[in-house]
Write an enzyme that holds these catalytic residues in place. Structure first.
Site, PDB file in Angstrom:
ATOM      1  N   ASP A 180       3.176  -0.961   4.165  1.00  0.00           N
ATOM      2  CA  ASP A 180       2.739   0.394   3.836  1.00  0.00           C
ATOM      3  C   ASP A 180       3.954   1.277   3.598  1.00  0.00           C
ATOM      4  O   ASP A 180       4.769   1.485   4.491  1.00  0.00           O
ATOM      5  CB  ASP A 180       1.893   0.976   4.972  1.00  0.00           C
ATOM      6  CG  ASP A 180       1.059   2.160   4.510  1.00  0.00           C
ATOM      7  OD1 ASP A 180       1.083   2.468   3.307  1.00  0.00           O
ATOM      8  OD2 ASP A 180       0.385   2.777   5.347  1.00  0.00           O
ATOM      9  N   CYS A 181       4.072   1.773   2.380  1.00  0.00           N
ATOM     10  CA  CYS A 181       5.168   2.673   2.031  1.00  0.00           C
ATOM     11  C   CYS A 181       4.669   4.108   2.148  1.00  0.00           C
ATOM     12  O   CYS A 181       3.621   4.457   1.616  1.00  0.00           O
ATOM     13  CB  CYS A 181       5.657   2.388   0.612  1.00  0.00           C
ATOM     14  SG  CYS A 181       7.044   3.407   0.118  1.00  0.00           S
ATOM     15  N   ILE A 182       5.420   4.930   2.843  1.00  0.00           N
ATOM     16  CA  ILE A 182       5.005   6.302   3.118  1.00  0.00           C
ATOM     17  C   ILE A 182       5.649   7.296   2.173  1.00  0.00           C
ATOM     18  O   ILE A 182       5.045   8.266   1.753  1.00  0.00           O
ATOM     19  CB  ILE A 182       5.351   6.684   4.569  1.00  0.00           C
ATOM     20  CG1 ILE A 182       4.761   5.671   5.545  1.00  0.00           C
ATOM     21  CG2 ILE A 182       4.863   8.090   4.903  1.00  0.00           C
ATOM     22  CD1 ILE A 182       3.264   5.508   5.452  1.00  0.00           C
ATOM     23  N   THR A 229       0.839  -1.197   0.000  1.00  0.00           N
ATOM     24  CA  THR A 229       0.000   0.000   0.000  1.00  0.00           C
ATOM     25  C   THR A 229       0.875   1.248   0.000  1.00  0.00           C
ATOM     26  O   THR A 229       2.058   1.202   0.324  1.00  0.00           O
ATOM     27  CB  THR A 229      -0.914   0.042   1.239  1.00  0.00           C
ATOM     28  OG1 THR A 229      -0.116   0.325   2.398  1.00  0.00           O
ATOM     29  CG2 THR A 229      -1.639  -1.267   1.447  1.00  0.00           C
TER      30      THR A 229
END
Length: 297
Positions: A226-228, A95
């Protein structure tokens, strides 16, 4: 179209990385996989995919549609894609800022997929656009429309933070959730410590294996990453997992093949050269430590 077999044996891989011209070969390999106009354009690529889905347009590659994540209600979770592991369908959900606009939908995705491990591969404490869905205070509960999330314990390690959570739905059903946040991803995206990332990875891998061995509520769901920062850190995690699993099972590996497989599921991923090179550094470090290889002169 089948992926070309570029696998190498362990010793061949180690010797290749140690060659003086290995970096130029790796760059050439990367350029053959990632189009120049796509290099570093992760955010725009994902926006294009989401826009196409919103408008019900056909995507350039049909398989991308089948990799998107839907809730049981058939709602789409934007910027969320299933990614396969090595001989393991939908081992991951990747995500990008998934809970930024709708935390309930993000938590519903975790619930529907029986997710028990969430991973953040880049530091986000200072990022204003990150919507943290749990409290930083132990024994504290945050209530959303359809879920409650309680922070049980926060365990701080030198290069990652493990937060133990409990996710509870409206019916009072509760599930444990482990959140791993990697805190050593460098600001320049280049000055990595491979041993730190490997330690982070194997802590997660060990927990995942233990959950699968002692599963209590059906099949263990995908590891959600989850990549920010819109880099390729989440794909680095997946590629590392694919390659290490393959080398343990077959004694061979190919980073290029692993990246191509991930890109079949997630449009525009692994489009930063530094991250591609880091995959080589990671796997070389692991193989060198594991097999105690003496440097070839």
């Amino acid at each position: 179209m089948p992926i070309e077999d570029k696998r190498m044996r362990i010793m061949d891989f180690i010797n290749f990385v140690r060659k003086p011209d290995s970096l130029s070969c790796i760059i050439q390999e990367y350029r053959a996989i990632v189009p120049e106009q796509e290099d570093g354009a992760s955010k725009s690529c994902n926006q294009a995919v989401n826009r196409a889905q919103d408008e019900n347009n056909a995507l350039p590659i049909v398989r991308l549609v089948h990799s998107r994540v839907n809730l049981f209600s058939k709602e789409k979770v934007m910027s969320a894609r299933y990614v396969d592991g090595y001989n393991h369908k939908q081992k991951f959900i990747i995500t990008i800022n998934s809970c930024e606009n709708n935390t309930d939908k993000y938590l519903q995705m975790l619930w529907d997929n029986n997710v028990q491990i969430v991973v953040t591969t880049s530091s986000h404490a200072e990022k204003n656009n990150f919507n943290r869905f749990w409290s930083l205070n132990e024994r504290t509960v945050i209530t959303y429309n359809n879920f409650q999330i309680e922070t049980l314990e926060i365990i701080t390690k030198p290069h990652f933070v493990l937060t133990l959570l409990v996710l509870t739905d409206q019916k009072g059903q509760a599930r444990k959730l482990s959140h791993f946040q990697y805190t050593a991803w460098p600001a320049d995206g280049f000055s990595h410590d491979p041993k730190a990332f490997l330690d982070f990875f194997f802590n997660i891998d060990s927990l995942y294996a233990d959950l699968r061995k002692h599963k209590t509520i059906g099949n263990v769901g995908p590891i959600t990453i989850d990549c920010i920062d819109n880099n390729s850190s989440s794909e680095v995690f997946c590629v590392l997992d694919i390659c290490l699993t393959e080398v343990k099972k077959t004694g061979m590996l190919s980073i290029a093949n692993a990246v191509k497989k991930v890109r079949q599921k997630k449009y525009g991923c692994m489009n930063r050269l530094n991250d591609y090179v880091f995959c080589y550094h990671l796997i070389h470090a692991y193989l060198s430590m594991t097999f105690d290889i003496v440097k070839v002169r």
